[in-house]
Structures are given as structure tokens and as C-alpha cells.
Write a protein that holds these residues in place. Structure first.
Motif, PDB file in Angstrom:
ATOM      1  N   TYR A  66       6.176  39.221 -24.245  1.00 44.04           N
ATOM      2  CA  TYR A  66       5.538  37.911 -24.150  1.00 44.04           C
ATOM      3  C   TYR A  66       4.666  37.661 -25.376  1.00 44.04           C
ATOM      4  CZ  TYR A  66       6.957  37.989 -19.258  1.00 44.04           C
ATOM      5  OH  TYR A  66       7.694  38.037 -18.100  1.00 44.04           O
ATOM      6  N   ALA A  67       4.608  36.410 -25.783  1.00 38.29           N
ATOM      7  CA  ALA A  67       3.723  36.019 -26.877  1.00 38.29           C
ATOM      8  C   ALA A  67       2.270  35.979 -26.410  1.00 38.29           C
ATOM      9  CB  ALA A  67       4.133  34.654 -27.428  1.00 38.29           C
ATOM     10  N   ALA A  68       2.058  35.581 -25.159  1.00 36.32           N
ATOM     11  CA  ALA A  68       0.693  35.442 -24.636  1.00 36.32           C
ATOM     12  C   ALA A  68       0.769  35.136 -23.147  1.00 36.32           C
ATOM     13  CB  ALA A  68      -0.055  34.308 -25.356  1.00 36.32           C
ATOM     14  N   THR A  69      -0.369  35.227 -22.501  1.00 34.95           N
ATOM     15  CA  THR A  69      -0.560  34.656 -21.167  1.00 34.95           C
ATOM     16  C   THR A  69      -1.469  33.446 -21.318  1.00 34.95           C
ATOM     17  OG1 THR A  69      -0.277  36.712 -19.915  1.00 34.95           O
ATOM     18  CG2 THR A  69      -1.588  34.994 -18.882  1.00 34.95           C
ATOM     19  N   VAL A  70      -1.041  32.313 -20.792  1.00 31.43           N
ATOM     20  CA  VAL A  70      -1.865  31.104 -20.815  1.00 31.43           C
ATOM     21  C   VAL A  70      -1.958  30.576 -19.390  1.00 31.43           C
ATOM     22  CG1 VAL A  70      -2.132  28.754 -21.681  1.00 31.43           C
ATOM     23  CG2 VAL A  70      -1.194  30.531 -23.184  1.00 31.43           C
ATOM     24  N   HIS A  71      -3.127  30.699 -18.800  1.00 27.58           N
ATOM     25  CA  HIS A  71      -3.333  30.133 -17.469  1.00 27.58           C
ATOM     26  C   HIS A  71      -3.242  28.612 -17.537  1.00 27.58           C
ATOM     27  CE1 HIS A  71      -5.768  33.915 -16.217  1.00 27.58           C
ATOM     28  NE2 HIS A  71      -4.507  34.038 -15.858  1.00 27.58           N
ATOM     29  N   HIS A  72      -2.705  28.018 -16.481  1.00 23.64           N
ATOM     30  CA  HIS A  72      -2.636  26.559 -16.422  1.00 23.64           C
ATOM     31  C   HIS A  72      -4.036  25.944 -16.467  1.00 23.64           C
ATOM     32  CE1 HIS A  72       1.546  26.711 -15.773  1.00 23.64           C
ATOM     33  NE2 HIS A  72       1.576  26.803 -14.460  1.00 23.64           N
ATOM     34  N   GLY A  73      -4.091  24.731 -16.991  1.00 22.87           N
ATOM     35  CA  GLY A  73      -5.297  23.924 -16.909  1.00 22.87           C
ATOM     36  C   GLY A  73      -5.047  22.721 -16.017  1.00 22.87           C
ATOM     37  N   VAL A  74      -6.114  22.096 -15.568  1.00 25.76           N
ATOM     38  CA  VAL A  74      -6.012  20.880 -14.760  1.00 25.76           C
ATOM     39  C   VAL A  74      -6.940  19.824 -15.350  1.00 25.76           C
ATOM     40  CG1 VAL A  74      -5.353  22.078 -12.641  1.00 25.76           C
ATOM     41  CG2 VAL A  74      -7.777  21.691 -13.131  1.00 25.76           C
ATOM     42  N   ASP A  75      -6.676  18.585 -15.000  1.00 24.88           N
ATOM     43  CA  ASP A  75      -7.439  17.454 -15.519  1.00 24.88           C
ATOM     44  C   ASP A  75      -8.728  17.284 -14.700  1.00 24.88           C
ATOM     45  OD1 ASP A  75      -8.454  15.047 -16.418  1.00 24.88           O
ATOM     46  OD2 ASP A  75      -6.524  14.016 -16.403  1.00 24.88           O
ATOM     47  N   GLU A  76      -9.852  17.642 -15.286  1.00 19.32           N
ATOM     48  CA  GLU A  76     -11.128  17.561 -14.569  1.00 19.32           C
ATOM     49  C   GLU A  76     -11.467  16.133 -14.158  1.00 19.32           C
ATOM     50  OE1 GLU A  76     -14.322  19.822 -16.607  1.00 19.32           O
ATOM     51  OE2 GLU A  76     -12.708  20.513 -17.927  1.00 19.32           O
ATOM     52  N   THR A  77     -11.018  15.156 -14.936  1.00 24.86           N
ATOM     53  CA  THR A  77     -11.373  13.769 -14.621  1.00 24.86           C
ATOM     54  C   THR A  77     -10.693  13.290 -13.339  1.00 24.86           C
ATOM     55  OG1 THR A  77      -9.554  12.816 -15.938  1.00 24.86           O
ATOM     56  CG2 THR A  77     -11.623  13.294 -17.086  1.00 24.86           C
ATOM     57  N   LEU A  78      -9.585  13.928 -12.959  1.00 24.87           N
ATOM     58  CA  LEU A  78      -8.886  13.554 -11.733  1.00 24.87           C
ATOM     59  C   LEU A  78      -9.358  14.364 -10.533  1.00 24.87           C
ATOM     60  CD1 LEU A  78      -5.213  13.203 -13.019  1.00 24.87           C
ATOM     61  CD2 LEU A  78      -6.917  11.398 -12.691  1.00 24.87           C
ATOM     62  N   LEU A  79     -10.272  15.307 -10.767  1.00 24.88           N
ATOM     63  CA  LEU A  79     -10.758  16.187  -9.708  1.00 24.88           C
ATOM     64  C   LEU A  79     -12.282  16.199  -9.716  1.00 24.88           C
ATOM     65  CD1 LEU A  79      -8.182  18.963 -10.539  1.00 24.88           C
ATOM     66  CD2 LEU A  79      -8.201  17.685  -8.386  1.00 24.88           C
ATOM     67  N   PRO A  80     -12.906  15.098  -9.327  1.00 24.25           N
ATOM     68  CA  PRO A  80     -14.367  15.012  -9.391  1.00 24.25           C
ATOM     69  C   PRO A  80     -15.050  16.010  -8.472  1.00 24.25           C
ATOM     70  CG  PRO A  80     -13.463  13.170  -8.154  1.00 24.25           C
ATOM     71  CD  PRO A  80     -12.293  13.886  -8.773  1.00 24.25           C
ATOM     72  N   PHE A  81     -16.213  16.463  -8.906  1.00 23.34           N
ATOM     73  CA  PHE A  81     -17.008  17.408  -8.119  1.00 23.34           C
ATOM     74  C   PHE A  81     -17.510  16.746  -6.846  1.00 23.34           C
ATOM     75  CE2 PHE A  81     -21.397  19.204  -7.437  1.00 23.34           C
ATOM     76  CZ  PHE A  81     -20.969  20.361  -6.807  1.00 23.34           C
ATOM     77  N   ALA A  82     -17.332  17.439  -5.724  1.00 26.26           N
ATOM     78  CA  ALA A  82     -17.796  16.942  -4.423  1.00 26.26           C
ATOM     79  C   ALA A  82     -18.861  17.902  -3.904  1.00 26.26           C
ATOM     80  CB  ALA A  82     -16.630  16.840  -3.447  1.00 26.26           C
ATOM     81  N   ALA A  83     -20.104  17.537  -4.111  1.00 30.59           N
ATOM     82  CA  ALA A  83     -21.212  18.453  -3.805  1.00 30.59           C
ATOM     83  C   ALA A  83     -21.334  18.763  -2.321  1.00 30.59           C
ATOM     84  CB  ALA A  83     -22.522  17.860  -4.327  1.00 30.59           C
ATOM     85  N   ALA A  84     -21.048  17.786  -1.482  1.00 30.21           N
ATOM     86  CA  ALA A  84     -21.278  17.966  -0.047  1.00 30.21           C
ATOM     87  C   ALA A  84     -20.143  18.703   0.645  1.00 30.21           C
ATOM     88  CB  ALA A  84     -21.492  16.599   0.617  1.00 30.21           C
ATOM     89  N   GLY A  85     -18.924  18.479   0.201  1.00 28.68           N
ATOM     90  CA  GLY A  85     -17.799  19.072   0.899  1.00 28.68           C
ATOM     91  C   GLY A  85     -17.669  18.506   2.300  1.00 28.68           C
ATOM     92  N   GLY A  86     -17.251  19.317   3.245  1.00 31.84           N
ATOM     93  CA  GLY A  86     -17.094  18.870   4.619  1.00 31.84           C
ATOM     94  C   GLY A  86     -17.020  20.062   5.547  1.00 31.84           C
ATOM     95  N   GLU A  87     -16.519  19.853   6.753  1.00 34.47           N
ATOM     96  CA  GLU A  87     -16.443  20.915   7.744  1.00 34.47           C
ATOM     97  C   GLU A  87     -15.027  21.458   7.928  1.00 34.47           C
ATOM     98  OE1 GLU A  87     -19.013  22.340   9.294  1.00 34.47           O
ATOM     99  OE2 GLU A  87     -20.301  21.082   8.031  1.00 34.47           O
ATOM    100  N   ASP A  88     -14.024  20.673   7.565  1.00 35.94           N
ATOM    101  CA  ASP A  88     -12.646  21.058   7.829  1.00 35.94           C
ATOM    102  C   ASP A  88     -12.101  21.962   6.725  1.00 35.94           C
ATOM    103  OD1 ASP A  88     -12.939  19.360   9.945  1.00 35.94           O
ATOM    104  OD2 ASP A  88     -11.664  17.768   9.116  1.00 35.94           O
ATOM    105  N   LEU A  89     -11.117  22.771   7.094  1.00 34.00           N
ATOM    106  CA  LEU A  89     -10.366  23.563   6.131  1.00 34.00           C
ATOM    107  C   LEU A  89      -9.137  22.766   5.696  1.00 34.00           C
ATOM    108  CD1 LEU A  89     -10.508  27.009   7.970  1.00 34.00           C
ATOM    109  CD2 LEU A  89     -12.063  26.127   6.206  1.00 34.00           C
ATOM    110  N   VAL A  90      -8.550  23.164   4.573  1.00 36.16           N
ATOM    111  CA  VAL A  90      -7.362  22.463   4.074  1.00 36.16           C
ATOM    112  C   VAL A  90      -6.368  23.495   3.568  1.00 36.16           C
ATOM    113  CG1 VAL A  90      -8.307  22.147   1.742  1.00 36.16           C
ATOM    114  CG2 VAL A  90      -6.515  20.616   2.556  1.00 36.16           C
TER     115      VAL A  90
END
Length: 361
Positions: free
Chosen positions: A146-170
Motif C-alpha cells: 500500500y502507498a498509505a492509509t487514509v481514513h475517510h473524512g466527512v463534511d463538518e458543515t453538514l454535521l452540525p454539533f448538537a450539544a444537547a443530544g437526546g434520550e434515544d439510541l440510533v
């Protein structure tokens, strides 16, 4: 630098719902353009991109029974390779098929190995001289370099931080025994929490027998396949993501997406999970259902801001783009400065191995 990004064509890039490989190829193309790289995205013709778009497949063959996937992929690869001499690098996200025709690609070929569908496809990887990039160290095959290992990245702008969360699992992902959707139902029940299930059905019988009987609209809700905006809302509103996989997961985009929203993860210790989840910071990696039930209450007490911060540092799109630019530079023997033309090395160059990314024997 001129880069051709060869996306899969099962779905549009970026996908409207399911399509993890298309999602990564699309995000990489967008990130490279933002860095000043001249990019052509070879994808379905209904794809959306700031790069130049080219292709021959009108739309994703997975959504159209009239399109034969094998034929569409072959036409897609032939078209892209026909233009290969226009580029410094051709970067494939299309599994084994381009490797079979790699000698016809008049530019250095980079292949991101998104996961092996089975041992039968290994001859294509062994015979090719493409530079291979693994998406996790755990997914490296001992017979390949292998030339390298590159972990995937994700678009932070499409995944806003949710400070409160909730009670349910997903649990989010294709509904299939590999993904352990039915196991998640049992874990949530034992933990005394409601469960939200989201994802495309990839095994009808498994869904009917292991998931659907428990869907009551209250303790277990099934939302079907969800697009990017709804996915972010669902993940951000959860107390924790369950990921009780029953296979050697090459990466696990839903895990990173959850963490980017600040939602901790409880995952089984299979495949890449020990690499992706930071124990006690972004979640817990456990051995079985009993351990998962116990880990749920520990996970929901984790600092959601710390979960988000660690995910952003490790799995942001910019980091992925930077890592791939370093791979291109190593292959081309240049500093890889965006916007500068590189001199392509000879087609069919041998594998290279980066420091810190040694062959796993």
C-alpha cells in the motif's frame, strides 16, 4: 496538478441517500478544487460538483432496473481511461474493475480500496501496478502493498454539533446481518432505551425477521433510507449510536458522522472500530451485547464537545484532502503543490510504501 477522480456510478455523487463510496469521492473532489487543484469528476451525469463533470452513465444504475451495472461500470471506466493522458493522476474509487484495465490508463493510477467484496477479486489487485490506499490499517490485505492509509473524512458543515443530544439510541446503515441491526434492537431493549433505525434495506428476509417485528413507532422507529440533512438531525438528536457489526468493517462512515455531531458510539470490536473510536473519549468498543448494554450508560455521560472536537481533528474533510495530496506528491515525485502541473511518471508505476504505513504480514 490535474486530477481525475473516478467515482462509482451505482448512485449519484454526492448520493441523495445511500452511497458511501460516492460520498467519499465527491467530498474529495470538492476538497481538491478548494485547494486549487484542477479536478475532473467522472461520475453519473446527474452528479453535482464544483469540479468539471464528465461521464457516460445518465444516473445511478442501482435506482434503475433498465441499467445493467456491469455494463455501465465498464463503459464508465473505458470513457475515463480514454482521457487519462490529460491528467497527472487518475484516482479510482471504483473497486477492482479499473485495475483490470490499468495498463490502458496513460497516467499514474491511485486506487482507494474501500473494502474487499471477497477473495475472488484479489487477482485484480495482485496483477495491477496501481498505487493502493487502504481506508484503515485493519483492512489491509497481507498479500498487497500500500502507498498509505487514509481514513475517510466527512463534511463538518453538514454535521452540525448538537450539544444537547437526546434520550434515544440510533443505528444507522444498511439493514443487513453484517451491520447488526437486529442486535441493536436487542441492545436498546436491554438498555431500556428507545431506538431509531435508519438505512436502506439490503437483506429483505433479515429485515422482516429481525427488525420489522419490533418496529412499533414508539420503542423502535424505522425511518427508511435518509438523506444528508435528515441523517445529521437524527444523529445529533441521539444519546448514542449503536454499531454492533458482525463483520470486519473497513471503516464505518456512520460512526464518524455521529461523532462529528457530538454523539458518542458503542461499537463491537471488529475491523476498523478500534482505529476509529477513541476509547473513553468518543465512545466505547466492546466484545458483545452484554458489554454494549453496560457501555451505553457510560457513553451517554461522555462530554459531547470532546466527542466533536476529537472527530473534527481526526476525520475532517480537509485532513483527508491533505493526506491524498501527499499520496499524489509521493507518486509523482513532486512537492505536490496545488495548482502546479506535475510531470507524470510512467504509466503502470510500481507500488510505493509510505513511512508509517508498512505492509501488514
Amino acid at each position: 496538478m490535474r486530477v481525475a477522480v473516478l467515482a462509482p456510478v451505482a448512485w449519484r455523487s454526492p448520493p441523495e441517500h445511500y452511497g458511501p463510496w460516492e460520498q467519499v469521492a465527491s467530498l474529495l473532489a470538492e476538497g481538491l478544487v478548494a485547494q486549487g487543484v484542477d479536478v475532473t469528476l467522472f461520475a453519473t451525469l446527474d452528479s453535482l460538483t464544483s469540479a468539471a463533470l464528465d461521464g457516460v452513465v445518465p444516473h445511478g444504475y442501482a435506482q434503475d432496473p433498465a441499467l445493467d451495472g456491469r455494463v455501465q461500470e465498464a463503459l464508465h471506466v473505458a470513457h475515463a481511461f480514454g482521457r487519462a493522458r490529460e491528467f497527472d493522476v487518475v484516482h479510482s474509487h471504483l473497486d477492482w474493475l479499473p485495475l483490470a484495465f490499468e495498463r490502458l490508463c496513460a497516467a499514474p493510477l491511485v486506487t482507494t480500496v474501500h473494502g474487499f467484496g471477497g477473495p475472488a477479486i484479489l487477482p485484480a489487485y495482485r496483477a495491477s501496478r496501481s498505487a493502493l490506499v487502504s481506508i484503515s490499517d485493519s483492512d489491509r490485505h497481507p498479500d498487497l502493498d500500500y502507498a498509505a492509509t487514509v481514513h475517510h473524512g466527512v463534511d463538518e458543515t453538514l454535521l452540525p454539533f448538537a450539544a444537547a443530544g437526546g434520550e434515544d439510541l440510533v443505528v444507522l446503515g444498511r439493514i443487513h446481518p453484517d451491520k447488526g441491526t437486529g442486535e441493536a434492537v436487542r441492545i436498546a431493549r436491554a438498555a431500556g432505551r428507545r431506538l431509531v433505525v435508519a438505512g436502506i434495506v439490503h437483506d429483505d428476509r433479515y429485515f422482516r425477521e429481525e427488525v420489522e417485528p419490533y418496529v412499533d413507532g414508539d420503542r423502535v422507529r424505522y425511518l427508511g433510507s435518509v438523506g444528508p440533512q435528515q441523517r445529521a438531525d437524527i444523529l445529533g438528536a441521539a444519546a448514542a449510536l449503536l454499531h454492533p457489526i458482525d463483520f470486519e468493517e473497513p471503516f464505518g462512515l456512520s460512526v464518524v458522522e455521529a461523532m462529528m455531531c457530538g454523539t458518542p458510539v458503542v461499537a463491537y470490536r471488529r475491523g476498523s472500530m478500534p482505529e476509529v473510536v477513541d476509547e473513553g473519549v468518543t465512545g466505547f468498543v466492546v466484545a458483545d451485547a452484554a458489554a454494549a448494554v453496560a457501555a451505553v450508560e457510560r457513553a451517554v455521560r461522555l462530554d459531547r464537545q470532546a466527542v466533536r472536537d476529537r472527530a473534527a481533528a481526526r476525520f475532517g474533510a480537509d485532513r483527508m484532502v491533505t493526506d491524498y495530496l501527499a499520496v499524489y506528491a509521493k507518486i509523482l515525485g513532486t512537492q505536490g503543490l496545488p495548482g502546479t502541473a506535475a510531470t507524470p511518471s510512467a504509466p503502470g508505476m510500481p507500488h510505493v510504501t509510505s513511512a508509517g504505513a508498512s505492509r501488514r504480514d
